[in-house]
Design a protein around this motif. Structure first.
Motif, mmCIF file in Angstrom:
data_model
loop_
_atom_site.group_PDB
_atom_site.id
_atom_site.type_symbol
_atom_site.label_atom_id
_atom_site.label_comp_id
_atom_site.label_asym_id
_atom_site.label_seq_id
_atom_site.Cartn_x
_atom_site.Cartn_y
_atom_site.Cartn_z
ATOM 1 N N ILE A 512 0.649 -1.000 -0.276
ATOM 2 C CA ILE A 512 -0.138 -0.029 -0.562
ATOM 3 C C ILE A 512 0.998 0.972 -0.012
ATOM 4 C CG2 ILE A 512 -1.802 1.648 1.062
ATOM 5 C CD1 ILE A 512 -2.562 -1.386 -0.508
ATOM 6 N N HIS A 513 0.422 1.671 -0.844
ATOM 7 C CA HIS A 513 0.989 3.600 -1.146
ATOM 8 C C HIS A 513 0.015 3.922 -0.401
ATOM 9 C CE1 HIS A 513 5.358 3.104 -3.272
ATOM 10 N NE2 HIS A 513 4.368 2.374 -3.537
ATOM 11 N N ALA A 514 -0.039 5.113 0.236
ATOM 12 C CA ALA A 514 -1.339 5.319 0.973
ATOM 13 C C ALA A 514 -1.369 7.021 0.661
ATOM 14 C CB ALA A 514 -1.002 5.679 3.186
ATOM 15 N N ASN A 515 -0.439 7.471 0.303
ATOM 16 C CA ASN A 515 -0.861 8.447 -0.553
ATOM 17 C C ASN A 515 -0.827 8.720 -1.677
ATOM 18 O OD1 ASN A 515 -0.230 9.788 2.242
ATOM 19 N ND2 ASN A 515 2.113 9.507 2.531
ATOM 20 N N ARG A 516 -1.113 7.977 -2.436
ATOM 21 C CA ARG A 516 -1.402 7.565 -3.941
ATOM 22 C C ARG A 516 -2.922 8.323 -4.353
ATOM 23 N NH1 ARG A 516 2.697 3.963 -6.694
ATOM 24 N NH2 ARG A 516 5.143 4.914 -6.012
ATOM 25 N N PHE A 517 -2.736 8.427 -5.372
ATOM 26 C CA PHE A 517 -4.139 8.805 -5.900
ATOM 27 C C PHE A 517 -5.219 7.580 -5.688
ATOM 28 C CE2 PHE A 517 -7.295 8.535 -9.672
ATOM 29 C CZ PHE A 517 -8.133 9.546 -9.812
ATOM 30 N N ASN A 588 0.081 14.521 -1.014
ATOM 31 C CA ASN A 588 -0.157 14.241 -1.957
ATOM 32 C C ASN A 588 0.867 13.727 -2.665
ATOM 33 O OD1 ASN A 588 -2.839 13.344 -0.957
ATOM 34 N ND2 ASN A 588 -3.458 15.289 -1.427
ATOM 35 N N ASP A 589 1.193 12.518 -3.060
ATOM 36 C CA ASP A 589 2.528 12.338 -4.003
ATOM 37 C C ASP A 589 2.490 12.717 -4.828
ATOM 38 O OD1 ASP A 589 3.136 10.995 -1.620
ATOM 39 O OD2 ASP A 589 3.101 8.923 -2.481
ATOM 40 N N TYR A 590 1.046 12.787 -5.861
ATOM 41 C CA TYR A 590 1.097 13.050 -7.047
ATOM 42 C C TYR A 590 0.833 14.646 -7.840
ATOM 43 C CZ TYR A 590 -3.494 12.290 -6.215
ATOM 44 O OH TYR A 590 -5.066 13.128 -5.674
ATOM 45 N N PHE A 624 0.850 6.012 -11.134
ATOM 46 C CA PHE A 624 1.569 7.601 -11.345
ATOM 47 C C PHE A 624 3.115 6.622 -10.563
ATOM 48 C CE2 PHE A 624 3.795 9.429 -7.313
ATOM 49 C CZ PHE A 624 4.167 10.222 -7.934
ATOM 50 N N CYS A 625 4.293 6.498 -10.906
ATOM 51 C CA CYS A 625 5.014 6.109 -10.190
ATOM 52 C C CYS A 625 6.041 6.527 -10.054
ATOM 53 C CB CYS A 625 4.757 4.383 -9.585
ATOM 54 S SG CYS A 625 5.625 3.396 -11.043
ATOM 55 N N GLY A 723 10.966 9.024 -14.522
ATOM 56 C CA GLY A 723 11.563 8.301 -14.423
ATOM 57 C C GLY A 723 10.863 7.156 -15.702
ATOM 58 N N LEU A 724 11.509 6.197 -16.031
ATOM 59 C CA LEU A 724 10.674 5.481 -17.645
ATOM 60 C C LEU A 724 10.454 4.438 -17.920
ATOM 61 C CD1 LEU A 724 9.364 6.177 -20.414
ATOM 62 C CD2 LEU A 724 11.492 5.541 -20.849
ATOM 63 N N GLY A 725 11.628 3.638 -17.449
ATOM 64 C CA GLY A 725 11.490 2.184 -17.071
ATOM 65 C C GLY A 725 10.573 1.419 -16.750
ATOM 66 N N GLU A 726 10.160 1.922 -15.718
ATOM 67 C CA GLU A 726 8.649 1.729 -14.010
ATOM 68 C C GLU A 726 7.622 1.797 -15.033
ATOM 69 O OE1 GLU A 726 10.857 0.056 -10.271
ATOM 70 O OE2 GLU A 726 11.761 1.913 -11.176
ATOM 71 N N PRO A 727 7.597 2.605 -15.038
ATOM 72 C CA PRO A 727 6.144 3.873 -14.342
ATOM 73 C C PRO A 727 5.119 3.466 -15.731
ATOM 74 C CG PRO A 727 7.864 5.287 -14.606
ATOM 75 C CD PRO A 727 7.536 4.133 -14.880
ATOM 76 N N PRO A 728 4.976 2.857 -17.070
ATOM 77 C CA PRO A 728 4.765 1.996 -17.570
ATOM 78 C C PRO A 728 3.888 0.607 -17.446
ATOM 79 C CG PRO A 728 6.266 2.779 -18.881
ATOM 80 C CD PRO A 728 6.418 3.163 -17.707
ATOM 81 N N PHE A 729 4.584 0.165 -16.213
ATOM 82 C CA PHE A 729 4.545 -1.322 -16.795
ATOM 83 C C PHE A 729 3.543 -1.216 -15.140
ATOM 84 C CE2 PHE A 729 6.298 -5.460 -13.589
ATOM 85 C CZ PHE A 729 5.546 -6.089 -14.669
#
Lengths: 760, 151
Positions: A512-517, A588-590, A624-625, A723-729
């Motif tokens: 859990i990432h509590a502060n994300r959308f 809020n992270d995003y 978002f990450c 970042g790019l390697g991870e976010p689209p996954f």
């Protein structure tokens, strides 16, 4: 110099064990074995031929730690970060070359060795490479340019301010001009300026212009680039026999038969860490006591290992001393032998217990109490094995007073202190070389295979390459954890979303990432979390935690939108507009604007909601990450009786895109990877033993299962790269799940989707 | 141990190895030709693909004793200077990410085009689905094969 193209049987690069860094350049240039290989990618045949005639060791002038230039105007740029397919060996040097203002055609790229003083953190992971080097590498390029200008100013006796540069040429209004190479040796004597100015985004001539992979030709001609390709004369091969199940340990063994096999040098057991060793956060050990077979060749060692007679026994609970975040602490690793069905039961039980509250906004309890409708759904996902195509391996040559280790590793800087401790050698006597990695995906941030190789070399007093077979790699892993999450949404009588609750956990960590959308977009919000300790070792796997959250949360939002009678993209946009205009909470992270931008672009490019697409079975998700924003629209059909992703439209905001075509390749790969993992990925256990051990029973996505088309679109802006390697996954999982609903009429809650029994 | 004279990339190479040794390990360990990759050891991933008399085979699962007089071609011997149309197409489409599987992919593709110069998408899927790419470059591989077919 040897002909660089006639090297199909010559020794792999950088094989001279024990050479110091300073002597390496010279030695390899003299033997022709190493350095020249670095240049064979050169697309301009002339330049490559010219290079082969140079006495490189004598003529390079160093301008900052990243750049070397010859009088003939060949520019070598060092890549600081390990390469595992994210293409940093091209994109990072592009950033240097841009500010150096040179001609990319004259650039050759070489991987730097491990040197945190010279090259910074040198960490590949967390979609960090471009982000963390964006400023330092451009500063290095700009500084070197300034030094070249200063050298020309002194040579021509004109003010530096009157000298301009373009594509590697210095010019003065008097008509004087010189190539960088002509000024390089003088420039190298000038102090590195502290405040060299970098370019505005609009002035870029290399960044944001697609460049081919710097190692492309080496790859397609089979040059020795990878850890498994590393060799030196007299090198032995080692393979480890690890316990057959998590929770087991070595009881006794008989090596008599194995030792009689041809080519075998030694069989023995060893401990990776000594008693009381304080483990850092990335010193993950899967089993501490291991058996090793050492011999002359891979096949001989493989065969001898089969002749081992070994007894194993339950390890029971194990106490370990952990360091790192949270300070020094003792942890107990439970000894139970885990089985997947029981793991799911255990997670379901834990989910009912009171959890740790991570965030609470408003009065969610009241919202749920007053709700006209509550939607509650639970999502599950199994362990995943990284399954890099190149199995784990490492070379080590440990001598009495120094050590050289070389191979595929994402985080050499984290390995050095541990190597220093376990080998009892000062850190400055340990040289770490990074080879190209045959994939990483997070697995190679955990270096127990490096330590194993080093321990073995120290014991057998010889250069050793440790090799994992595919079976070793898959059953002796550092897996993506098992996760579960239950989402609840409260709707009022008018179908407004008035409350949101997520509770999640996993073995052995929570996702859990509590502060994300959608935190920040809802007045009444609650997030909580729990964890179940386990002896199954876990670690980062491409977009850790996000790769589960984006499946669960984005599926859930789809179902909530359906219940509310809203378009799923519109629901997200409405929530984000709320978060932008009047955010709930401060943490809020995003960035709601960038999130909205990606959704708008995705909507436009996919023709979402357009009449011509009305007949398509489409699923959408965005996430978002790693500071970036990515979304996909997945078009699914039934092919040969199975759901098949035919077409994907992707939108990404990762700030300035360094190398657009390579960035598209990365997104395409993330999409294919996400489809494969969501449909097929699973590592299950029975009595502690992995039930999959090779590609016959661990299904990987293959050619015929990849989409026909993936359209990738980037938000154009001038934001520093994210970042790019991870976010689209991660969002692929959610988009696939949502398309499955449209295609089959059923919601999919449990991964992998190809084998789950859909809940009605 | 047994002695073999192997025809590899147009040259005869002598090795003295156990007859059960897979071609893969003869190439990698005994002849220092590491372009052919180890991925699974059971012919499930295609990273070790070489040509035997022009046909794509998984070298990890074929013992050296079975080679006989057949000619072995490895990725190192596919062409001089990356000149094979498949290699050129791979560079044109900038296919590789990590690159580890690509030698095997190229060898499978080259064998396909030799027997079927104008493959359909289905032909490509059928011929290539034994080659795993963990980075997911399948779309570019397909495009590269089509480009190579044109040339």
């Amino acid at each position: 110099m040897e002909n660089i193209n006639n090297d199909s049987t010559q020794a792999p690069p950088s094989g001279a064990g024990g050479l110091s860094r300073r002597s390496f350049l010279k030695s390899s240039a003299l033997t022709g074995g190493g350095l020249m290989l670095s240049f064979s990618w050169f697309s301009e045949a002339k330049a490559a031929e010219k290079l082969s005639e140079l006495n490189l060791a004598e003529t390079w002038s160093e301008l900052t730690g990243y750049i070397k230039i010859t009088p003939e105007n060949v520019i070598k740029i060092f890549c600081p970060n390990p390469e595992f397919g994210q293409n940093v060996m091209t994109s990072l040097p592009m950033m240097v070359a841009e500010e150096l203002d040179c001609d990319w055609k004259n650039v050759v790229v070489e991987m730097g060795t491990h040197d945190n003083v010279k090259f910074g953190a040198q960490f590949t992971g967390g979609s960090n490479s471009v982000r963390m080097y964006w400023k330092p590498l451009r500063a290095a390029g700009a500084s070197a340019r300034q030094m070249l200008i200063e050298a020309a100013a002194q040579t021509w006796a004109v003010p530096a301010s009157e000298i301009s540069t373009k594509a590697g040429v210095l010019s003065h209004k008097s008509g004087k001009s010189a190539k960088y190479g002509q000024m390089a040796s003088k420039a190298a004597t000038i102090a590195v300026p502290k405040d060299a100015k970098t370019k505005a985004v609009k002035d870029f001539t290399i960044i944001s212009k697609s460049k081919k992979n710097a190692e492309g030709t080496k790859i397609v001609t089979g040059k020795p680039l990878f850890g498994l390709d590393y060799r030196v004369d007299g090198m032995l091969i080692a393979m480890i026999q690890h316990p057959p199940a998590f929770g087991m340990k070595l009881k006794s063994f008989n090596a008599a038969q194995a030792l009689k096999m041809p080519g075998i040098k030694d069989v023995y057991s060893f401990k990776l860490y000594d008693e009381g060793f304080e483990q850092g956060g990335f010193d993950t050990r899967t089993f501490n006591e291991l058996l090793v077979v050492v011999g002359n060749s891979t096949w001989e060692v493989m065969n001898a290992r089969k002749k081992l007679s070994v007894q194993w026994e339950p390890a029971g609970d194990v106490k370990e001393t952990m360091m790192g975040r949270g300070g020094k602490r003792e942890v107990t690793i439970p000894g139970r032998l885990e089985t997947t069905s029981k793991q799911f039961e255990m997670m379901a039980e834990f989910a009912k217990k009171p959890a740790t509250q991570l965030r609470k906004d408003g009065d969610p309890e009241a919202a749920f109490k007053n709700a006209a409708q509550v939607i509650e759904r639970t999502y599950n996902a199994p362990f995943l094995a990284h399954n890099t195509m190149e199995p784990m391996n490492f070379f080590a040559h440990v001598q009495a007073d120094k050590a050289l280790v070389a191979g595929p590793i994402q985080a050499p800087g984290w390995m050095e202190p541990t190597l220093s401790k376990i080998l009892n050698l000062p850190a400055d006597k340990i040289e770490i070389q990074m080879t190209r990695m045959g994939g990483g995906f997070g697995r190679r941030a955990y270096a127990q295979y490096v330590y194993e190789a080093a321990r073995i070399s120290q014991k057998v007093k010889a250069p050793v390459k440790l090799v994992y077979t595919r079976e070793d790699d898959m059953t002796y892993g550092i897996y993506r954890p098992m996760y579960t999450a239950t989402y609840r949404a409260a709707l009022d009588a008018n179908k407004n979303l008035i409350g949101f609750h997520v509770t999640g956990g996993g073995i052995p960590e929570s996702p859990i990432h509590a502060n994300r959308f959608p935190a920040g977009a809802l007045d009444n919000y609650l997030a909580d979390s729990w964890e179940i300790p386990s002896n199954i070792t876990i670690g980062a796997f491409r977009a850790p935690r996000s790769n589960f959250n984006a499946a669960a949360e984005q599926s859930f939002l789809d179902e909530v939108a359906e219940a509310m009678g809203k378009d799923p993209i519109q629901l997200r946009l409405d929530l984000l507009k709320r978060a932008k205009a009047n955010p709930v909470g401060k943490n809020n992270d995003y960035d709601a604007d960038r999130y909205i931008g990606v959704l708008e672009l995705l909507k436009e490019k996919s023709g979402w909601g357009k009449p011509e697409n009305a007949g398509k079975k489409r699923g959408v998700a965005a996430y978002f990450c790693h500071a970036s924003y990515a979304g996909h629209v997945v078009d699914m059909v039934i092919k040969n009786g199975e759901p098949y992703v035919e077409h994907v439209t992707s939108a990404v905001d990762c700030g300035v895109v360094i190398n657009p075509d390579a960035a598209r390749n990365m997104v395409e790969g993330a999409v294919v990877d996400g489809i494969g993992q969501s449909f097929y990925g699973a590592l299950t256990h029975k009595d502690g033993a992995a039930e999959q051990n090779n590609f016959h029973n661990y299904r990987m996505i293959r050619h015929n299962e990849a989409p026909q088309k993936i359209d990738v679109h980037f938000v154009e802006n001038e934001i520093d790269p994210t970042g790019l390697g991870e976010p689209p996954f991660p969002p692929v999982f959610g988009a696939v799940a949502n398309a499955l609903f449209k295609t089959t009429g059923k919601r999919y809650y449990n991964q992998p989707f190809s084998v789950e029994q859909p809940q009605s | 141990m047994a002695k073999y004279n192997l025809k590899i990339n147009g040259k005869t190479r002598a090795v003295d190895v156990d007859p059960s040794t897979p071609i893969l390990w003869v190439l990698r360990d005994h002849l220092n030709m590491p372009g052919t990759k180890f991925g699974c050891g059971m012919a499930m991933c295609g990273a070790c693909t070489v040509h035997l008399d022009g046909n794509a085979v998984r070298s990890c699962s074929m013992p050296v004793s079975a080679v006989g007089k057949m000619a072995i071609t490895t990725i190192e011997g596919l062409s001089e200077n990356a000149a094979h149309p498949v290699q050129k197409a791979w560079l044109e489409h900038d296919v590789a990410q990590c690159g580890y599987c690509q030698g095997g992919q190229i060898m499978s593709a080259a064998a396909l085009l030799k027997s079927n110069p104008n493959p359909t998408d289905e032909d490509i899927d059928a011929a290539m689905s034994g080659n795993i790419c963990r980075c997911g470059t399948y779309l570019r591989i397909k495009e590269a094969i089509k480009t190579a077919a044109k040339n």
